[in-house]
Design a protein around this motif. Structure first.
Motif, short mmCIF file in Angstrom:
data_model
loop_
_atom_site.label_atom_id
_atom_site.label_comp_id
_atom_site.label_asym_id
_atom_site.label_seq_id
_atom_site.Cartn_x
_atom_site.Cartn_y
_atom_site.Cartn_z
N ILE A 175 0.72 -1.12 -0.18
CA ILE A 175 0.18 0.33 -0.15
C ILE A 175 1.07 1.06 0.06
O ILE A 175 0.54 2.48 -0.64
N ASP A 302 -4.68 4.82 -6.37
CA ASP A 302 -3.99 2.94 -6.29
C ASP A 302 -4.48 2.60 -5.09
O ASP A 302 -3.82 1.47 -5.44
N ARG A 303 -3.76 3.42 -4.02
CA ARG A 303 -3.53 2.36 -3.15
C ARG A 303 -5.13 1.46 -2.51
O ARG A 303 -6.21 2.15 -2.35
N GLN A 304 -4.53 0.12 -2.43
CA GLN A 304 -5.94 -0.59 -1.73
C GLN A 304 -6.17 -1.10 -0.53
O GLN A 304 -5.23 0.00 0.11
N SER A 360 -13.12 -7.73 0.00
CA SER A 360 -12.54 -7.31 -1.63
C SER A 360 -11.21 -7.63 -1.39
O SER A 360 -10.52 -7.49 -2.50
N HIS A 361 -10.53 -6.64 -0.58
CA HIS A 361 -8.48 -6.52 -0.87
C HIS A 361 -8.07 -7.69 0.84
O HIS A 361 -7.47 -6.99 1.96
#
Length: 617
Positions: A175, A302-304, A360-361
């Motif tokens: 991340i 862009d960071r999950q 989800s992640h």
């Protein structure tokens, strides 16, 4: 399958057409350059189709069977794709084809320094383990304590945090950037290694144990992110094999050097070893910041998201499970709080598995794991558990039964250092030539043989008869054994029943557990596992791959020692020489059984590979 192969054929043909176009452009530069480019083009084509034999279809099928097709899908440039953000100003032959495309886009001198800085994370981790194990008794005397439970936490505290926070640290690296986390890891280790030395003025054994735990957290941040940097900077190829092999090779050396310098400095003052270690970590912090290129350019968009619920249930389960197996051999499994902690840990593991299949992640992509990966991870766990038992009880044989000094015992472990480098070199050479499942089976044999030699060893037998041979062979288990899962190694929690049965582990079996880690650097299993998992996950998930294997290795060692401690406590509780020798032998028998079980899993994986390769398309 036919449609998938057609898709892969189209991807490869498109890439080859691009390569052919580049050949036409370079044709006017001279026949010498053209010839070299054609050679590189042919080599690239051969790599894309799966090696020397089998044709395009068989090559692609080979990659599909080994779970590596996702790399071609996600990487339109194929295996020779260069990472973004390299410092091209540093020189080197950037942009060329062939071997150059298998290295970072930086100068050779900077590349060598980068490798040194990252593998030093493994070296410092094992040296930190040795700090608590080799001079644990001297530290206990300083704090006026001889209680085995307190002494054990000088090593157990370090291993508990080092093993528990690996997965979360790897995910945070994905991340916020693996370089950022890697630098923070060295800085953290510097601060708390220094504070651990200063704690000598506190006269508090508990405070020192807390400092050791915080030291371990620094190593938990370093290891997965260092391996992830390697995984992202190096595409599939010989250089990637070599750097992962080097990472595993320095583990035995780190423990041996840490033990030797700790025992030497302790002759003057034991806290000197922590001051020296903090200076080294400070220099490595600066070096990591300056040398590692900024190849990650992730924006906030862009960071999950970080899986907080998964982290809480996973870390909680790991810690409770660890403490239960750590304390069970010490206080006995009849004590209610031990098995209550064990049950709570198992329940948290179940909750973690449920959470990871629904978010989800996830921290660990449980739902996407293949059966072959699970088989290899299980085999690795069995092998490392065996190795931890062998290393710990070999140390007990040297220091307790043979009455050797810790310094002499550390010196007698020196062959593992050379065996480790030899095994890592063999692993790097064999990776592209032998299936991972076969290498894993070889690793399990390497894990088993030292335990057989330990089980048949005698107290007054010369060191050169069996102990020397076992010390040389043991690193081959690690080197080949870690091979399959995916490059992650690191020590963890020990066992602590030896103290109850009369074995003096310098404070606890936990200490030994740590030693096990040191040699557990058995260097073939580590790089093999690292490379396999590294290739089996997307480029952005390299941190998770490294983290998962490191956790498996650490907990395998920890739980293996816990089981061995339980066996010793309930089968040979005496303190006479024969009882202590029986403790060593019974634990070795357990190690033989575990490595044999792992060998069965590895052979099943071999059978699956052969079955998949022979399947008609």
């Amino acid at each position: 399958m036919t449609q998938l192969l057609e898709k892969k054929n189209g991807d490869v043909e498109s890439l080859l057409q691009k390569e052919a176009a580049s050949l036409d452009k370079t044709g006017s530069t001279g026949s010498g350059v053209e010839s070299e480019t054609q050679f590189d083009h042919q080599k690239t084509s051969k790599e894309l189709v799966g090696g020397d034999g089998g044709g395009l279809e068989n090559g692609l099928d080979h990659r599909l069977e080994h779970g590596m097709d996702s790399n071609l899908d996600s990487d339109p440039h194929g295996l020779d794709h260069e990472p973004d953000g390299g410092d091209s100003s540093e020189g080197g032959d950037e942009g060329s084809n062939g071997p150059e495309s298998h290295r970072p886009n930086i100068s050779y001198s900077r590349e060598y320094l980068l490798i040194l800085v990252i593998i030093s994370a493994q070296l410092m981790t094992q040296a930190s383990v040795a700090q608590g194990l080799s001079i644990g008794r001297e530290i206990g005397l300083h704090f006026n304590t001889t209680d085995a439970g307190q002494l054990s936490w000088y090593v157990a505290g370090f291993s508990l945090t080092a093993g528990t926070f690996i997965v979360s640290s790897g995910r945070l690296g994905e991340i916020y950037g693996h370089k950022n986390l890697f630098v923070i890891g060295y800085a953290w280790l510097f601060v708390f290694t220094l504070i651990a030395g200063i704690s000598s003025y506190s006269n508090s054994s508990i405070f020192f144990s807390v400092c050791r735990g915080l030291q371990g957290l620094g190593c938990a941040i370093l290891l997965p992110n260092g391996l992830a940097i390697f995984g992202m900077l190096y595409p599939a190829g010989s250089r990637k094999n070599i750097v992962f092999a080097l990472f595993g090779a320095v583990a035995p050396g780190g423990f041996v050097l840490g033990a030797i310098f700790s025992t030497l400095l302790a002759k003057h003052r034991w806290d000197f070893t922590f001051y020296v270690g903090s200076i080294v970590c400070f220099l490595l912090t600066i070096a990591a910041y300056v040398i590692i290129p900024n190849y990650e350019n992730k924006s906030n968009h862009d960071r999950q998201p970080f899986d907080i619920l998964g982290a809480l249930t996973g870390i909680g389960g790991l810690m409770l499970f660890n403490v239960a197996w750590n304390q069970g051999p010490v206080v006995g499994w009849s004590d209610p709080y031990v098995y209550i902690l064990l049950i709570l840990g198992v329940l948290l593991f179940v909750a973690f598995g449920i959470v990871e299949t629904r978010v989800s992640h996830p921290l660990v992509p449980v739902s996407t794991m293949k059966s072959s990966t699970i088989l290899i991870l299980t085999a690795v766990a069995c092998g490392w558990a065996c190795f931890g038992i062998w290393l710990y009880y070999t140390w007990q044989l040297f220091t307790v039964l043979r009455q050797q000094t810790p310094l002499l015992a550390a010196v007698e472990m020196l062959p593992a250092l050379f065996g480790g480098f030899l095994a890592s070199g063999a692993a790097a050479f064999l990776f592209p030539r032998i299936p991972v499942s076969v290498l894993m089976a070889m690793a399990l044999v390497g894990f088993c043989v030292p335990s057989i030699l330990l089980a048949t060893n005698r107290v007054h037998e010369t060191y050169w008869a069996a102990s020397f041979v076992a010390t040389v062979i043991a690193p081959f288990g690690k080197c080949f054994g870690d091979l399959p899962p995916a490059a992650w190694a690191l020590p963890q929690t020990p066992l602590c029943s030896a103290s109850q049965s009369g074995l003096d582990c310098g404070g606890s079996n936990n200490c030994v557990f740590y030693v096990s880690n040191f040699v557990a650097g058995m260097d073939i299993s580590f790089p093999a596992a690292t490379i396999l998992l590294s290739l089996s996950v997307p480029k952005e998930s390299q941190g998770i791959a490294a983290s998962l294997v490191a956790t498996v290795v650490n907990y395998a060692i920890s739980i293996g020692l816990g089981i061995a401690g339980t066996v010793v406590r309930y089968t040979t509780p005496g303190t006479d020489e024969q009882s202590l020798l029986n403790a060593v032998r019974y634990s070795a028998y357990l190690g033989i059984g575990l490595s044999s079980l792992g060998l069965i899993f590895a052979l099943i994986a071999v059978w699956q590979d052969r079955k998949n390769l022979s399947r008609p398309h």
